[in-house]
Design an enzyme around this catalytic site. Structure first.
Site: not given
Length: 788
Positions: A218-220, A222
Site C-alpha cells: 500500500s501507499d503509506w 492507504a
C-alpha cells in the site's frame, strides 16, 4: 518457501504483512528471515531516516530521465540506486512512478516520466532492471490513476475501460512483463473501489491476467479496511501507524472473514521478495560491486536530459570570446535540483548554475544579480555570514550544512522517536551589511526563536488539529525583522518541540534575507548588469510552494516577476539565454525574445556543472520533450483537476498528452519529442524489417551529436485512434559525416486496441520516422493482416 510457511503461526504470518514501523517489516530469525527495509527513492535512496554522515546521491528528476529517451541510461541510473540501496541496507526502493502526465497542473508531474505510456514503460523497465540487478526490489507506483494530487487520499477516479488499459495501466504492464518485483497501490479509488482494496485490478488483472508474482504494497496509510484490503489483492500494509491489519487481520481470519489460504499466498510473496533481495537465509547476495560513480551518473543524466528548445545560434558559447557573463535569477544560486515531498533527499553537494559557470570560466568575469526572487519562503540561512549550524536532538549533537533540517522515518543517531521531544539549532550571524535583516521560521510544530538576547517568537505555525499529512506537505512560514550592525556577531537559536512520537517527520528551515533593494531595484540591477555583459544567462523556474507532492498547481505561469525579468533582460542584451529550472511545463510568453531557451527540469546535484558543459558545448544538449509544452494554458487538452462530489472523470478517454493536442488542432509552443542539438541529422532511408523498422541517418553537421529517432504509426482502420501514436524509438550517435542504421522493433501492442480484450486492428498503417511529433522526416507503409 512452503516449508518455511508451515513453520509460522497465523500471528507471525500476519506480522510479515504489516509494517512494524515507518519503513520495515519484522524479522523472524528462527526461519532465517531478516527485516525487509524499504526507502523512498525516485531520485536517490534516502534510507530509513536522515543520517548526517551518510548523504544520498541526487539524480535528476524522473521527467528529466525520460527526456533522455535512453533506456540504457535509465538502466545505469537504476544500477546506481540499486548500489546505493545495498550500501544503505535497503531491500526495496519505492519507485519508479509511472503515473502519466495527464495534466501539466499535476503537482507530482516531475516525479513521473511522460505523457506517453510507451516512453514511460520503456524508461521504467530500464530503471527497474538496473535497480534489481543489485538484488534490490522496486515497487512501480501508484497503481493506478494517481495522476493528480487534489483530494488524492479519497478521490474516486473514473477512467473509461479503453483509456485504463491503453494509457494508464500500460506502463505497469510493461514493468511487470520486464520482471518487476513490486507494485504500490494508490491512495485514490478507481471506478468505485479504493485501490488498496481493488480486487478487480490488483488481483484479477495484476496477479492473474499478467502473472505478477511479486508483492503489492500500500501507499503509506492507504489501506483502511481490514477485510476489503486483504481480499482485494493487497499484500503488505504500511506503515505501522493507523494500520488496519495486525491483530485485526488475525481476528478476521479466525472469524472466517478472510481465508488463511489467502494469507499464505501473501506470505509466500513476501518470502519470495526476501529471497530475491538477500533477506532470507540460503539466498544471501554477494557484496555489491561499487562500480557506478554517483557524481558521474548524475552529471551524465543531467546533461543528456536538458532540452534545447530554441536557439538562434548563440549556443554553444565560446569561452575564449567572453569577458563578462551575467548570471541572473534567484534560482541561479539557490538551485532547485529535486522536487518536494517524498522525492527529497539530502545530497552530498549541490552545484548551482552560478558556481558551475564560474568553475568552467576561470578567466571570465561571471557576475551575478538576483533580478527577481520567486521564492515565497526565505531561503535557508547559509553562506559566509553564518557560522556552523549545530543541532542538539535531545542530547545527540551533529551539524548540518545550512539552516534546513529534514527527515522522514528514523531519527539521526538512532535516537528513539518515542523519547525525542525537542530539537535545538544553534548558529551565529556575522552580518556584512547593517540594517533590517529578515529571519524566518518555516516548518511544523512549536518553535522558539532567539536572536542575541531577544526572543522573537514562541508558538506553533499551524492551528491546533492540523492533520499529519497537511503538516508535512504544507509547511508555514513566520518572518521577523531585526536590526543588525555590520561586523557584530549575534547568536541565533531556534528550538523546536514535538508531541511525543511525532519527531519521525521534520521539515524545518531557518531562513534569512539581508537588507537590499526592493523588487523593482533588483530587476533594474539585473538589467544593468546584462547590458554591460557579453551574454546573459537568466535562470527561472518554480518553487517548492508552487510545484510539489501534496497539491496541484493552480497556474502554469512562472511565479513572481520572472517573466518581466526575462523580457527586460532580453531587451537589454540580445544574447540572452534562458534556463528553465522547473519539473514540468511552465508558460514562456517571452520565448520569441530570448536568443536560446534551455529546459533543465530538476537537474540533481550536478546541476550547475552539467549546465556549464552544455552551454559551452562540452556536452550535447541531448534531451527531447517527454511531454508537450503549451503556449497558452487554455490550449491544454486536459487541465482541470477539480473534484466534484468526490470524483474526477477522465472524460478525454485515450486523448491524453499529444493525442489530445492532435485532436484539438491547437499548436503547442514545443511539441512532444522536440529538442535541438548542436549538429544536424539527415534521414535517408526507412524500411520495414521483420517485426520492426530499419532507419538510416547521417550526421550532416560539423560536430559529433546524438539523434533520437522516433517512430509513429497512423491508420484509418480505427476511427477512434489519434492521428499519430508513438510506437518505438532509439537514440544514435555519430561524428560528422557518419551514417548510422538502427533497427527499432514495433511491438504487437502498437497495432492493438482494448475492446473488452486486446484486439489487433488489421489494415494499412503509415510508419513515420521523425525528429519530433511535428517534424516528420520519412514515411513508409505496412499492412497488418487479419488474424485467423
Amino acid at each position: 518457501m512452503n516449508e518455511l510457511l508451515q513453520q509460522l503461526t497465523l500471528e507471525e504470518k500476519v506480522s510479515l504483512l504489516t509494517g512494524q514501523d515507518f519503513w520495515s517489516l519484522p524479522a523472524i530469525p528462527r526461519i532465517g528471515l531478516a527485516s525487509l527495509v524499504m526507502s523512498d527513492g525516485p531520485v536517490g535512496v534516502r534510507g530509513t531516516g536522515y543520517a548526517p554522515d551518510d548523504p544520498s546521491i541526487a539524480l535528476p528528476s524522473p521527467t528529466a530521465l525520460a527526456a533522455t529517451w535512453d533506456v540504457a541510461l535509465a538502466e545505469r541510473a537504476g544500477r546506481l540506486l540499486g548500489q546505493e540501496s545495498r550500501r544503505k541496507g535497503v531491500h526495496v526502493l519505492l519507485g519508479p512512478t509511472v503515473n502519466l502526465h495527464r495534466t501539466p497542473l499535476g503537482g507530482r508531474h516531475f516525479e513521473c516520466y511522460s505523457e506517453d505510456p510507451l516512453l514511460t514503460g520503456e524508461i521504467a523497465a530500464g530503471f527497474v532492471a538496473g535497480v534489481q540487478s543489485h538484488g534490490v526490489g522496486t515497487t512501480v507506483k501508484h497503481l493506478v490513476g494517481n495522476d493528480f494530487e487534489t483530494e488524492r487520499m479519497t478521490v474516486d477516479v473514473r477512467i473509461p475501460p479503453r483509456a485504463l488499459r491503453e494509457i494508464y495501466l500500460a506502463p505497469f504492464e510493461r514493468v511487470v512483463a520486464a520482471g518487476g518485483w513490486g507494485v504500490m497501490s494508490a491512495y485514490n479509488g478507481v471506478n468505485g473501489s479504493p485501490m488498496a482494496s481493488h480486487g478487480g485490478l490488483q488481483d484479477e488483472v495484476l496477479k492473474r491476467e499478467w502473472g505478477f508474482d511479486g508483492v503489492v504494497v500500500s501507499d503509506w496509510r492507504a489501506a483502511r479496511d481490514t477485510v476489503a484490503a486483504a481480499t482485494g489483492g493487497l499484500d503488505i500494509a504500511m506503515p505501522a501507524m493507523d494500520n488496519p491489519w495486525g491483530a485485526k487481520l488475525v481476528e478476521a481470519v479466525r472469524a472466517g472473514k478472510v481465508a488463511e489460504e489467502l494469507i499464505d499466498d501473501k506470505v509466500l510473496r513476501v518470502l519470495r521478495l526476501a529471497a530475491r533481495t538477500g533477506a532470507l537465509d540460503g539466498h544471501r547476495l554477494p557484496d555489491p560491486p561499487l562500480d557506478e560513480d554517483g557524481t558521474a551518473v548524475a552529471h551524465e543524466v543531467a546533461a543528456r536530459s536538458f532540452v534545447l528548445a530554441a536557439n538562434d545560434g548563440v549556443l554553444p558559447l565560446t569561452g575564449n570570446d567572453l569577458t563578462r557573463v551575467a548570471v541572473i535569477g534567484a534560482l541561479a544560486t539557490d538551485a532547485r535540483v529535486l522536487g518536494g515531498g517524498s522525492a527529497q533527499v539530502t545530497p552530498p553537494h549541490v552545484i548551482s548554475p552560478l558556481d558551475g559557470l564560474r568553475a568552467a570560466l576561470p578567466g571570465v568575469d561571471v557576475a551575478y544579480a538576483i533580478g527577481a526572487d520567486p521564492r515565497p519562503f526565505l531561503p535557508a540561512a547559509s553562506g559566509p555570514s553564518w557560522g556552523a549550524f549545530e543541532l542538539d536532538l535531545d542530547g545527540y549533537d551533529f551539524t548540518v550544512p545550512t539552516g534546513t533540517v529534514r527527515w522522514i522515518g528514523d531519527l539521526p543517531g538512532g535516537c528513539d522517536v518515542a523519547r525525542v521531544t525537542s530539537m535545538t539549532l544553534r548558529t551565529t550571524l556575522h552580518p556584512d551589511i547593517s540594517g533590517q535583516h529578515v529571519l524566518a521560521i518555516s516548518g511544523f510544530g512549536s518553535f522558539e526563536l532567539t536572536v542575541g538576547d531577544e526572543k522573537l517568537y514562541e508558538g506553533s505555525l499551524h492551528p491546533p488539529g492540523t492533520g499529519r499529512a497537511d503538516l508535512l506537505l504544507h509547511p508555514r512560514e513566520q518572518r521577523f525583522e531585526v536590526t543588525l550592525e555590520a561586523g557584530v556577531t549575534v547568536p541565533v537559536v531556534l528550538r523546536q518541540t514535538f508531541e511525543p512520537g511525532m519527531a519521525h517527520s521534520v521539515a524545518t528551515t531557518l531562513g534569512h534575507r539581508a537588507p537590499g533593494p526592493d523588487d523593482e531595484g533588483l530587476i533594474a540591477e539585473a538589467v544593468a548588469l546584462a547590458a554591460r555583459s557579453d551574454v546573459a544567462v537568466v535562470v527561472v523556474g518554480t518553487t517548492e510552494q508552487v510545484e510539489s507532492e501534496g497539491f496541484d498547481r493552480t497556474s502554469l505561469a512562472l511565479p513572481g516577476r520572472q517573466d518581466e525579468l526575462v523580457s527586460r533582460v532580453a531587451a537589454a542584451n540580445p544574447r540572452t539565454i534562458v534556463v528553465v529550472n522547473a519539473g514540468s511545463p511552465v508558460l514562456l510568453p517571452w520565448s520569441d525574445e530570448a536568443a536560446a531557451v534551455l529546459l533543465t527540469w530538476f537537474p540533481g546535484q550536478e546541476a550547475g556543472a552539467a549546465l556549464a558543459d552544455v552551454l559551452l558545448g562540452v556536452s550535447e544538449p541531448g534531451g527531447r520533450l517527454p511531454t508537450t509544452w503549451p503556449r497558452r494554458e487554455e490550449d491544454c487538452p486536459v487541465l482541470d483537476v477539480r473534484v466534484t462530489d468526490g470524483a474526477l472523470t477522465y472524460e478525454e478517454d485515450i486523448f491524453v498528452g499529444y493525442r489530445g493536442w492532435l485532436r484539438s488542432g491547437a499548436s503547442p509552443l514545443f511539441a512532444f519529442g522536440h529538442g535541438l542539438g548542436y549538429t544536424t541529422f539527415a534521414y535517408e532511408d526507412l524500411q520495414v524489417a521483420g517485426t520492426g523498422v530499419r532507419v538510416t541517418v547521417t550526421n550532416t553537421g560539423e560536430r559529433p551529436g546524438r539523434e533520437v529517432v522516433q517512430i509513429y504509426l497512423s491508420s484509418a482502420a480505427d476511427a477512434g485512434r489519434p492521428p499519430l501514436w508513438l510506437a518505438g524509438f532509439a537514440s544514435v550517435t555519430a561524428v560528422p559525416g557518419e551514417k548510422v542504421t538502427v533497427e527499432i522493433p514495433l511491438p504487437e501492442r502498437a497495432f492493438q486496441i482494448w475492446d473488452e480484450s486486446w484486439r489487433t486492428i488489421p489494415g494499412d498503417y503509415t510508419v513515420t520516422a521523425a525528429h519530433a511529433l511535428d517534424d516528420p522526416r520519412l514515411t513508409t507503409s505496412l499492412t497488418v493482416s487479419p488474424t485467423a
